[in-house]
Design an enzyme around this catalytic site. Structure first.
Site, PDB file in Angstrom:
ATOM      1  N   HIS A 184      33.102  38.812   5.662  1.00 12.07           N
ATOM      2  CA  HIS A 184      33.220  38.152   4.365  1.00 12.07           C
ATOM      3  C   HIS A 184      34.675  37.973   3.931  1.00 12.07           C
ATOM      4  O   HIS A 184      34.962  37.153   3.064  1.00 12.07           O
ATOM      5  CB  HIS A 184      32.467  38.948   3.308  1.00 12.07           C
ATOM      6  CG  HIS A 184      30.980  38.934   3.492  1.00 12.07           C
ATOM      7  ND1 HIS A 184      30.232  37.786   3.385  1.00 12.07           N
ATOM      8  CD2 HIS A 184      30.110  39.923   3.790  1.00 12.07           C
ATOM      9  CE1 HIS A 184      28.958  38.070   3.603  1.00 12.07           C
ATOM     10  NE2 HIS A 184      28.850  39.356   3.859  1.00 12.07           N
ATOM     11  N   GLU A 218      20.558  45.993   7.821  1.00 14.16           N
ATOM     12  CA  GLU A 218      20.485  45.177   6.603  1.00 14.16           C
ATOM     13  C   GLU A 218      19.446  44.066   6.717  1.00 14.16           C
ATOM     14  O   GLU A 218      19.343  43.230   5.830  1.00 14.16           O
ATOM     15  CB  GLU A 218      21.858  44.574   6.294  1.00 14.16           C
ATOM     16  CG  GLU A 218      22.415  43.718   7.416  1.00 14.16           C
ATOM     17  CD  GLU A 218      23.787  43.146   7.104  1.00 14.16           C
ATOM     18  OE1 GLU A 218      24.252  43.295   5.953  1.00 14.16           O
ATOM     19  OE2 GLU A 218      24.387  42.532   8.006  1.00 14.16           O
ATOM     20  N   ASP A 242      22.059  43.085   1.335  1.00 16.71           N
ATOM     21  CA  ASP A 242      21.218  42.303   2.242  1.00 16.71           C
ATOM     22  C   ASP A 242      19.912  43.020   2.554  1.00 16.71           C
ATOM     23  O   ASP A 242      18.876  42.372   2.727  1.00 16.71           O
ATOM     24  CB  ASP A 242      21.974  41.984   3.529  1.00 16.71           C
ATOM     25  CG  ASP A 242      23.003  40.875   3.324  1.00 16.71           C
ATOM     26  OD1 ASP A 242      22.715  39.931   2.561  1.00 16.71           O
ATOM     27  OD2 ASP A 242      24.090  40.948   3.913  1.00 16.71           O
TER      28      ASP A 242
END
Length: 210
Positions: free
Chosen positions: A45, A153, A179
């Site tokens: 990210h 996740e 997630d």
């Protein structure tokens, strides 16, 4: 090439670290000076890639903090390049199957545990570090000190977590809470019975696998 985070964990000590999103080598140094045990360079990210990550790894090494990276995906290039610049642990997102985890070990560990592509990377002093002067010693050191940490996740990873942690070469599990909550149908709600049961199952599986 000692992984101080790994050493502390094996000694039963608690380790404390943080995601690294600041983007300067000086900040990576400061985290070490502040007493953090590890930092996680976020290339999933975060905006970083291999070139910038290498500067952060150098800074972490300078101040005695273990550099980890959350790689962008579970492909061979993502695994290989981060290890070659000296990252001592990989956190791998979006794992869905046991076969993906086995591939991660294949990419990230040298013979005989895996099939990592041979290179004298930065962590080996490009071949001049003492432990890299003998290839079997180099392989054994890298395999021991480099950590493979899949993220749990997804519903697929959760459903197979016992098999995932049993894969030889997996050192730990990183829970991606947001997630995982999405996968369980309650985004960003962390107190549902389903979410709490998922955490308990992951923890139990990890403890059982050592």
């Amino acid at each position: 090439m000692e992984n101080t985070m790994r050493k502390k964990l094996l000694n039963g000590q608690q380790v404390i670290g943080t995601f690294f999103e600041s983007g300067t080598a000086s900040m990576a140094e400061c985290l070490g000076l502040a007493g953090m045990d590890f930092l996680i360079i976020d290339t999933e990210h975060g905006p970083f890639d291999v070139e910038s990550a290498m500067d952060f790894v150098r800074a972490a090494d300078l101040r005695g903090i273990t550099p980890l990276a959350r790689i962008k995906d579970c492909t061979r290039p993502s695994v290989l390049k981060m290890l070659d610049i000296g990252v001592q642990g990989l956190i791998i997102p979006c794992i869905n199957t046991v076969d993906e985890v086995k591939k991660l070990v294949e990419y990230g560990k040298y013979y005989p545990k895996g099939l990592r592509g041979f290179a004298f990377g930065r962590e080996a002093g490009w071949g001049f570090a003492d432990f890299a002067r003998d290839v079997p010693s180099y392989f054994a050191t890298c395999n021991r000190e480099t950590m493979i940490i899949p993220q749990c996740e997804t519903s697929g990873c959760l459903a197979q977590i016992e098999e995932v942690v049993a894969v030889d070469g997996v050192d730990g599990i990183f829970v991606g809470p947001y997630d995982l909550s999405v996968a369980l149908g309650k985004p960003a709600v962390f107190n549902t019975p389903e979410f709490l049961a998922a955490l308990e199952r992951i923890l139990k599986a990890c403890k059982a696998a050592g």
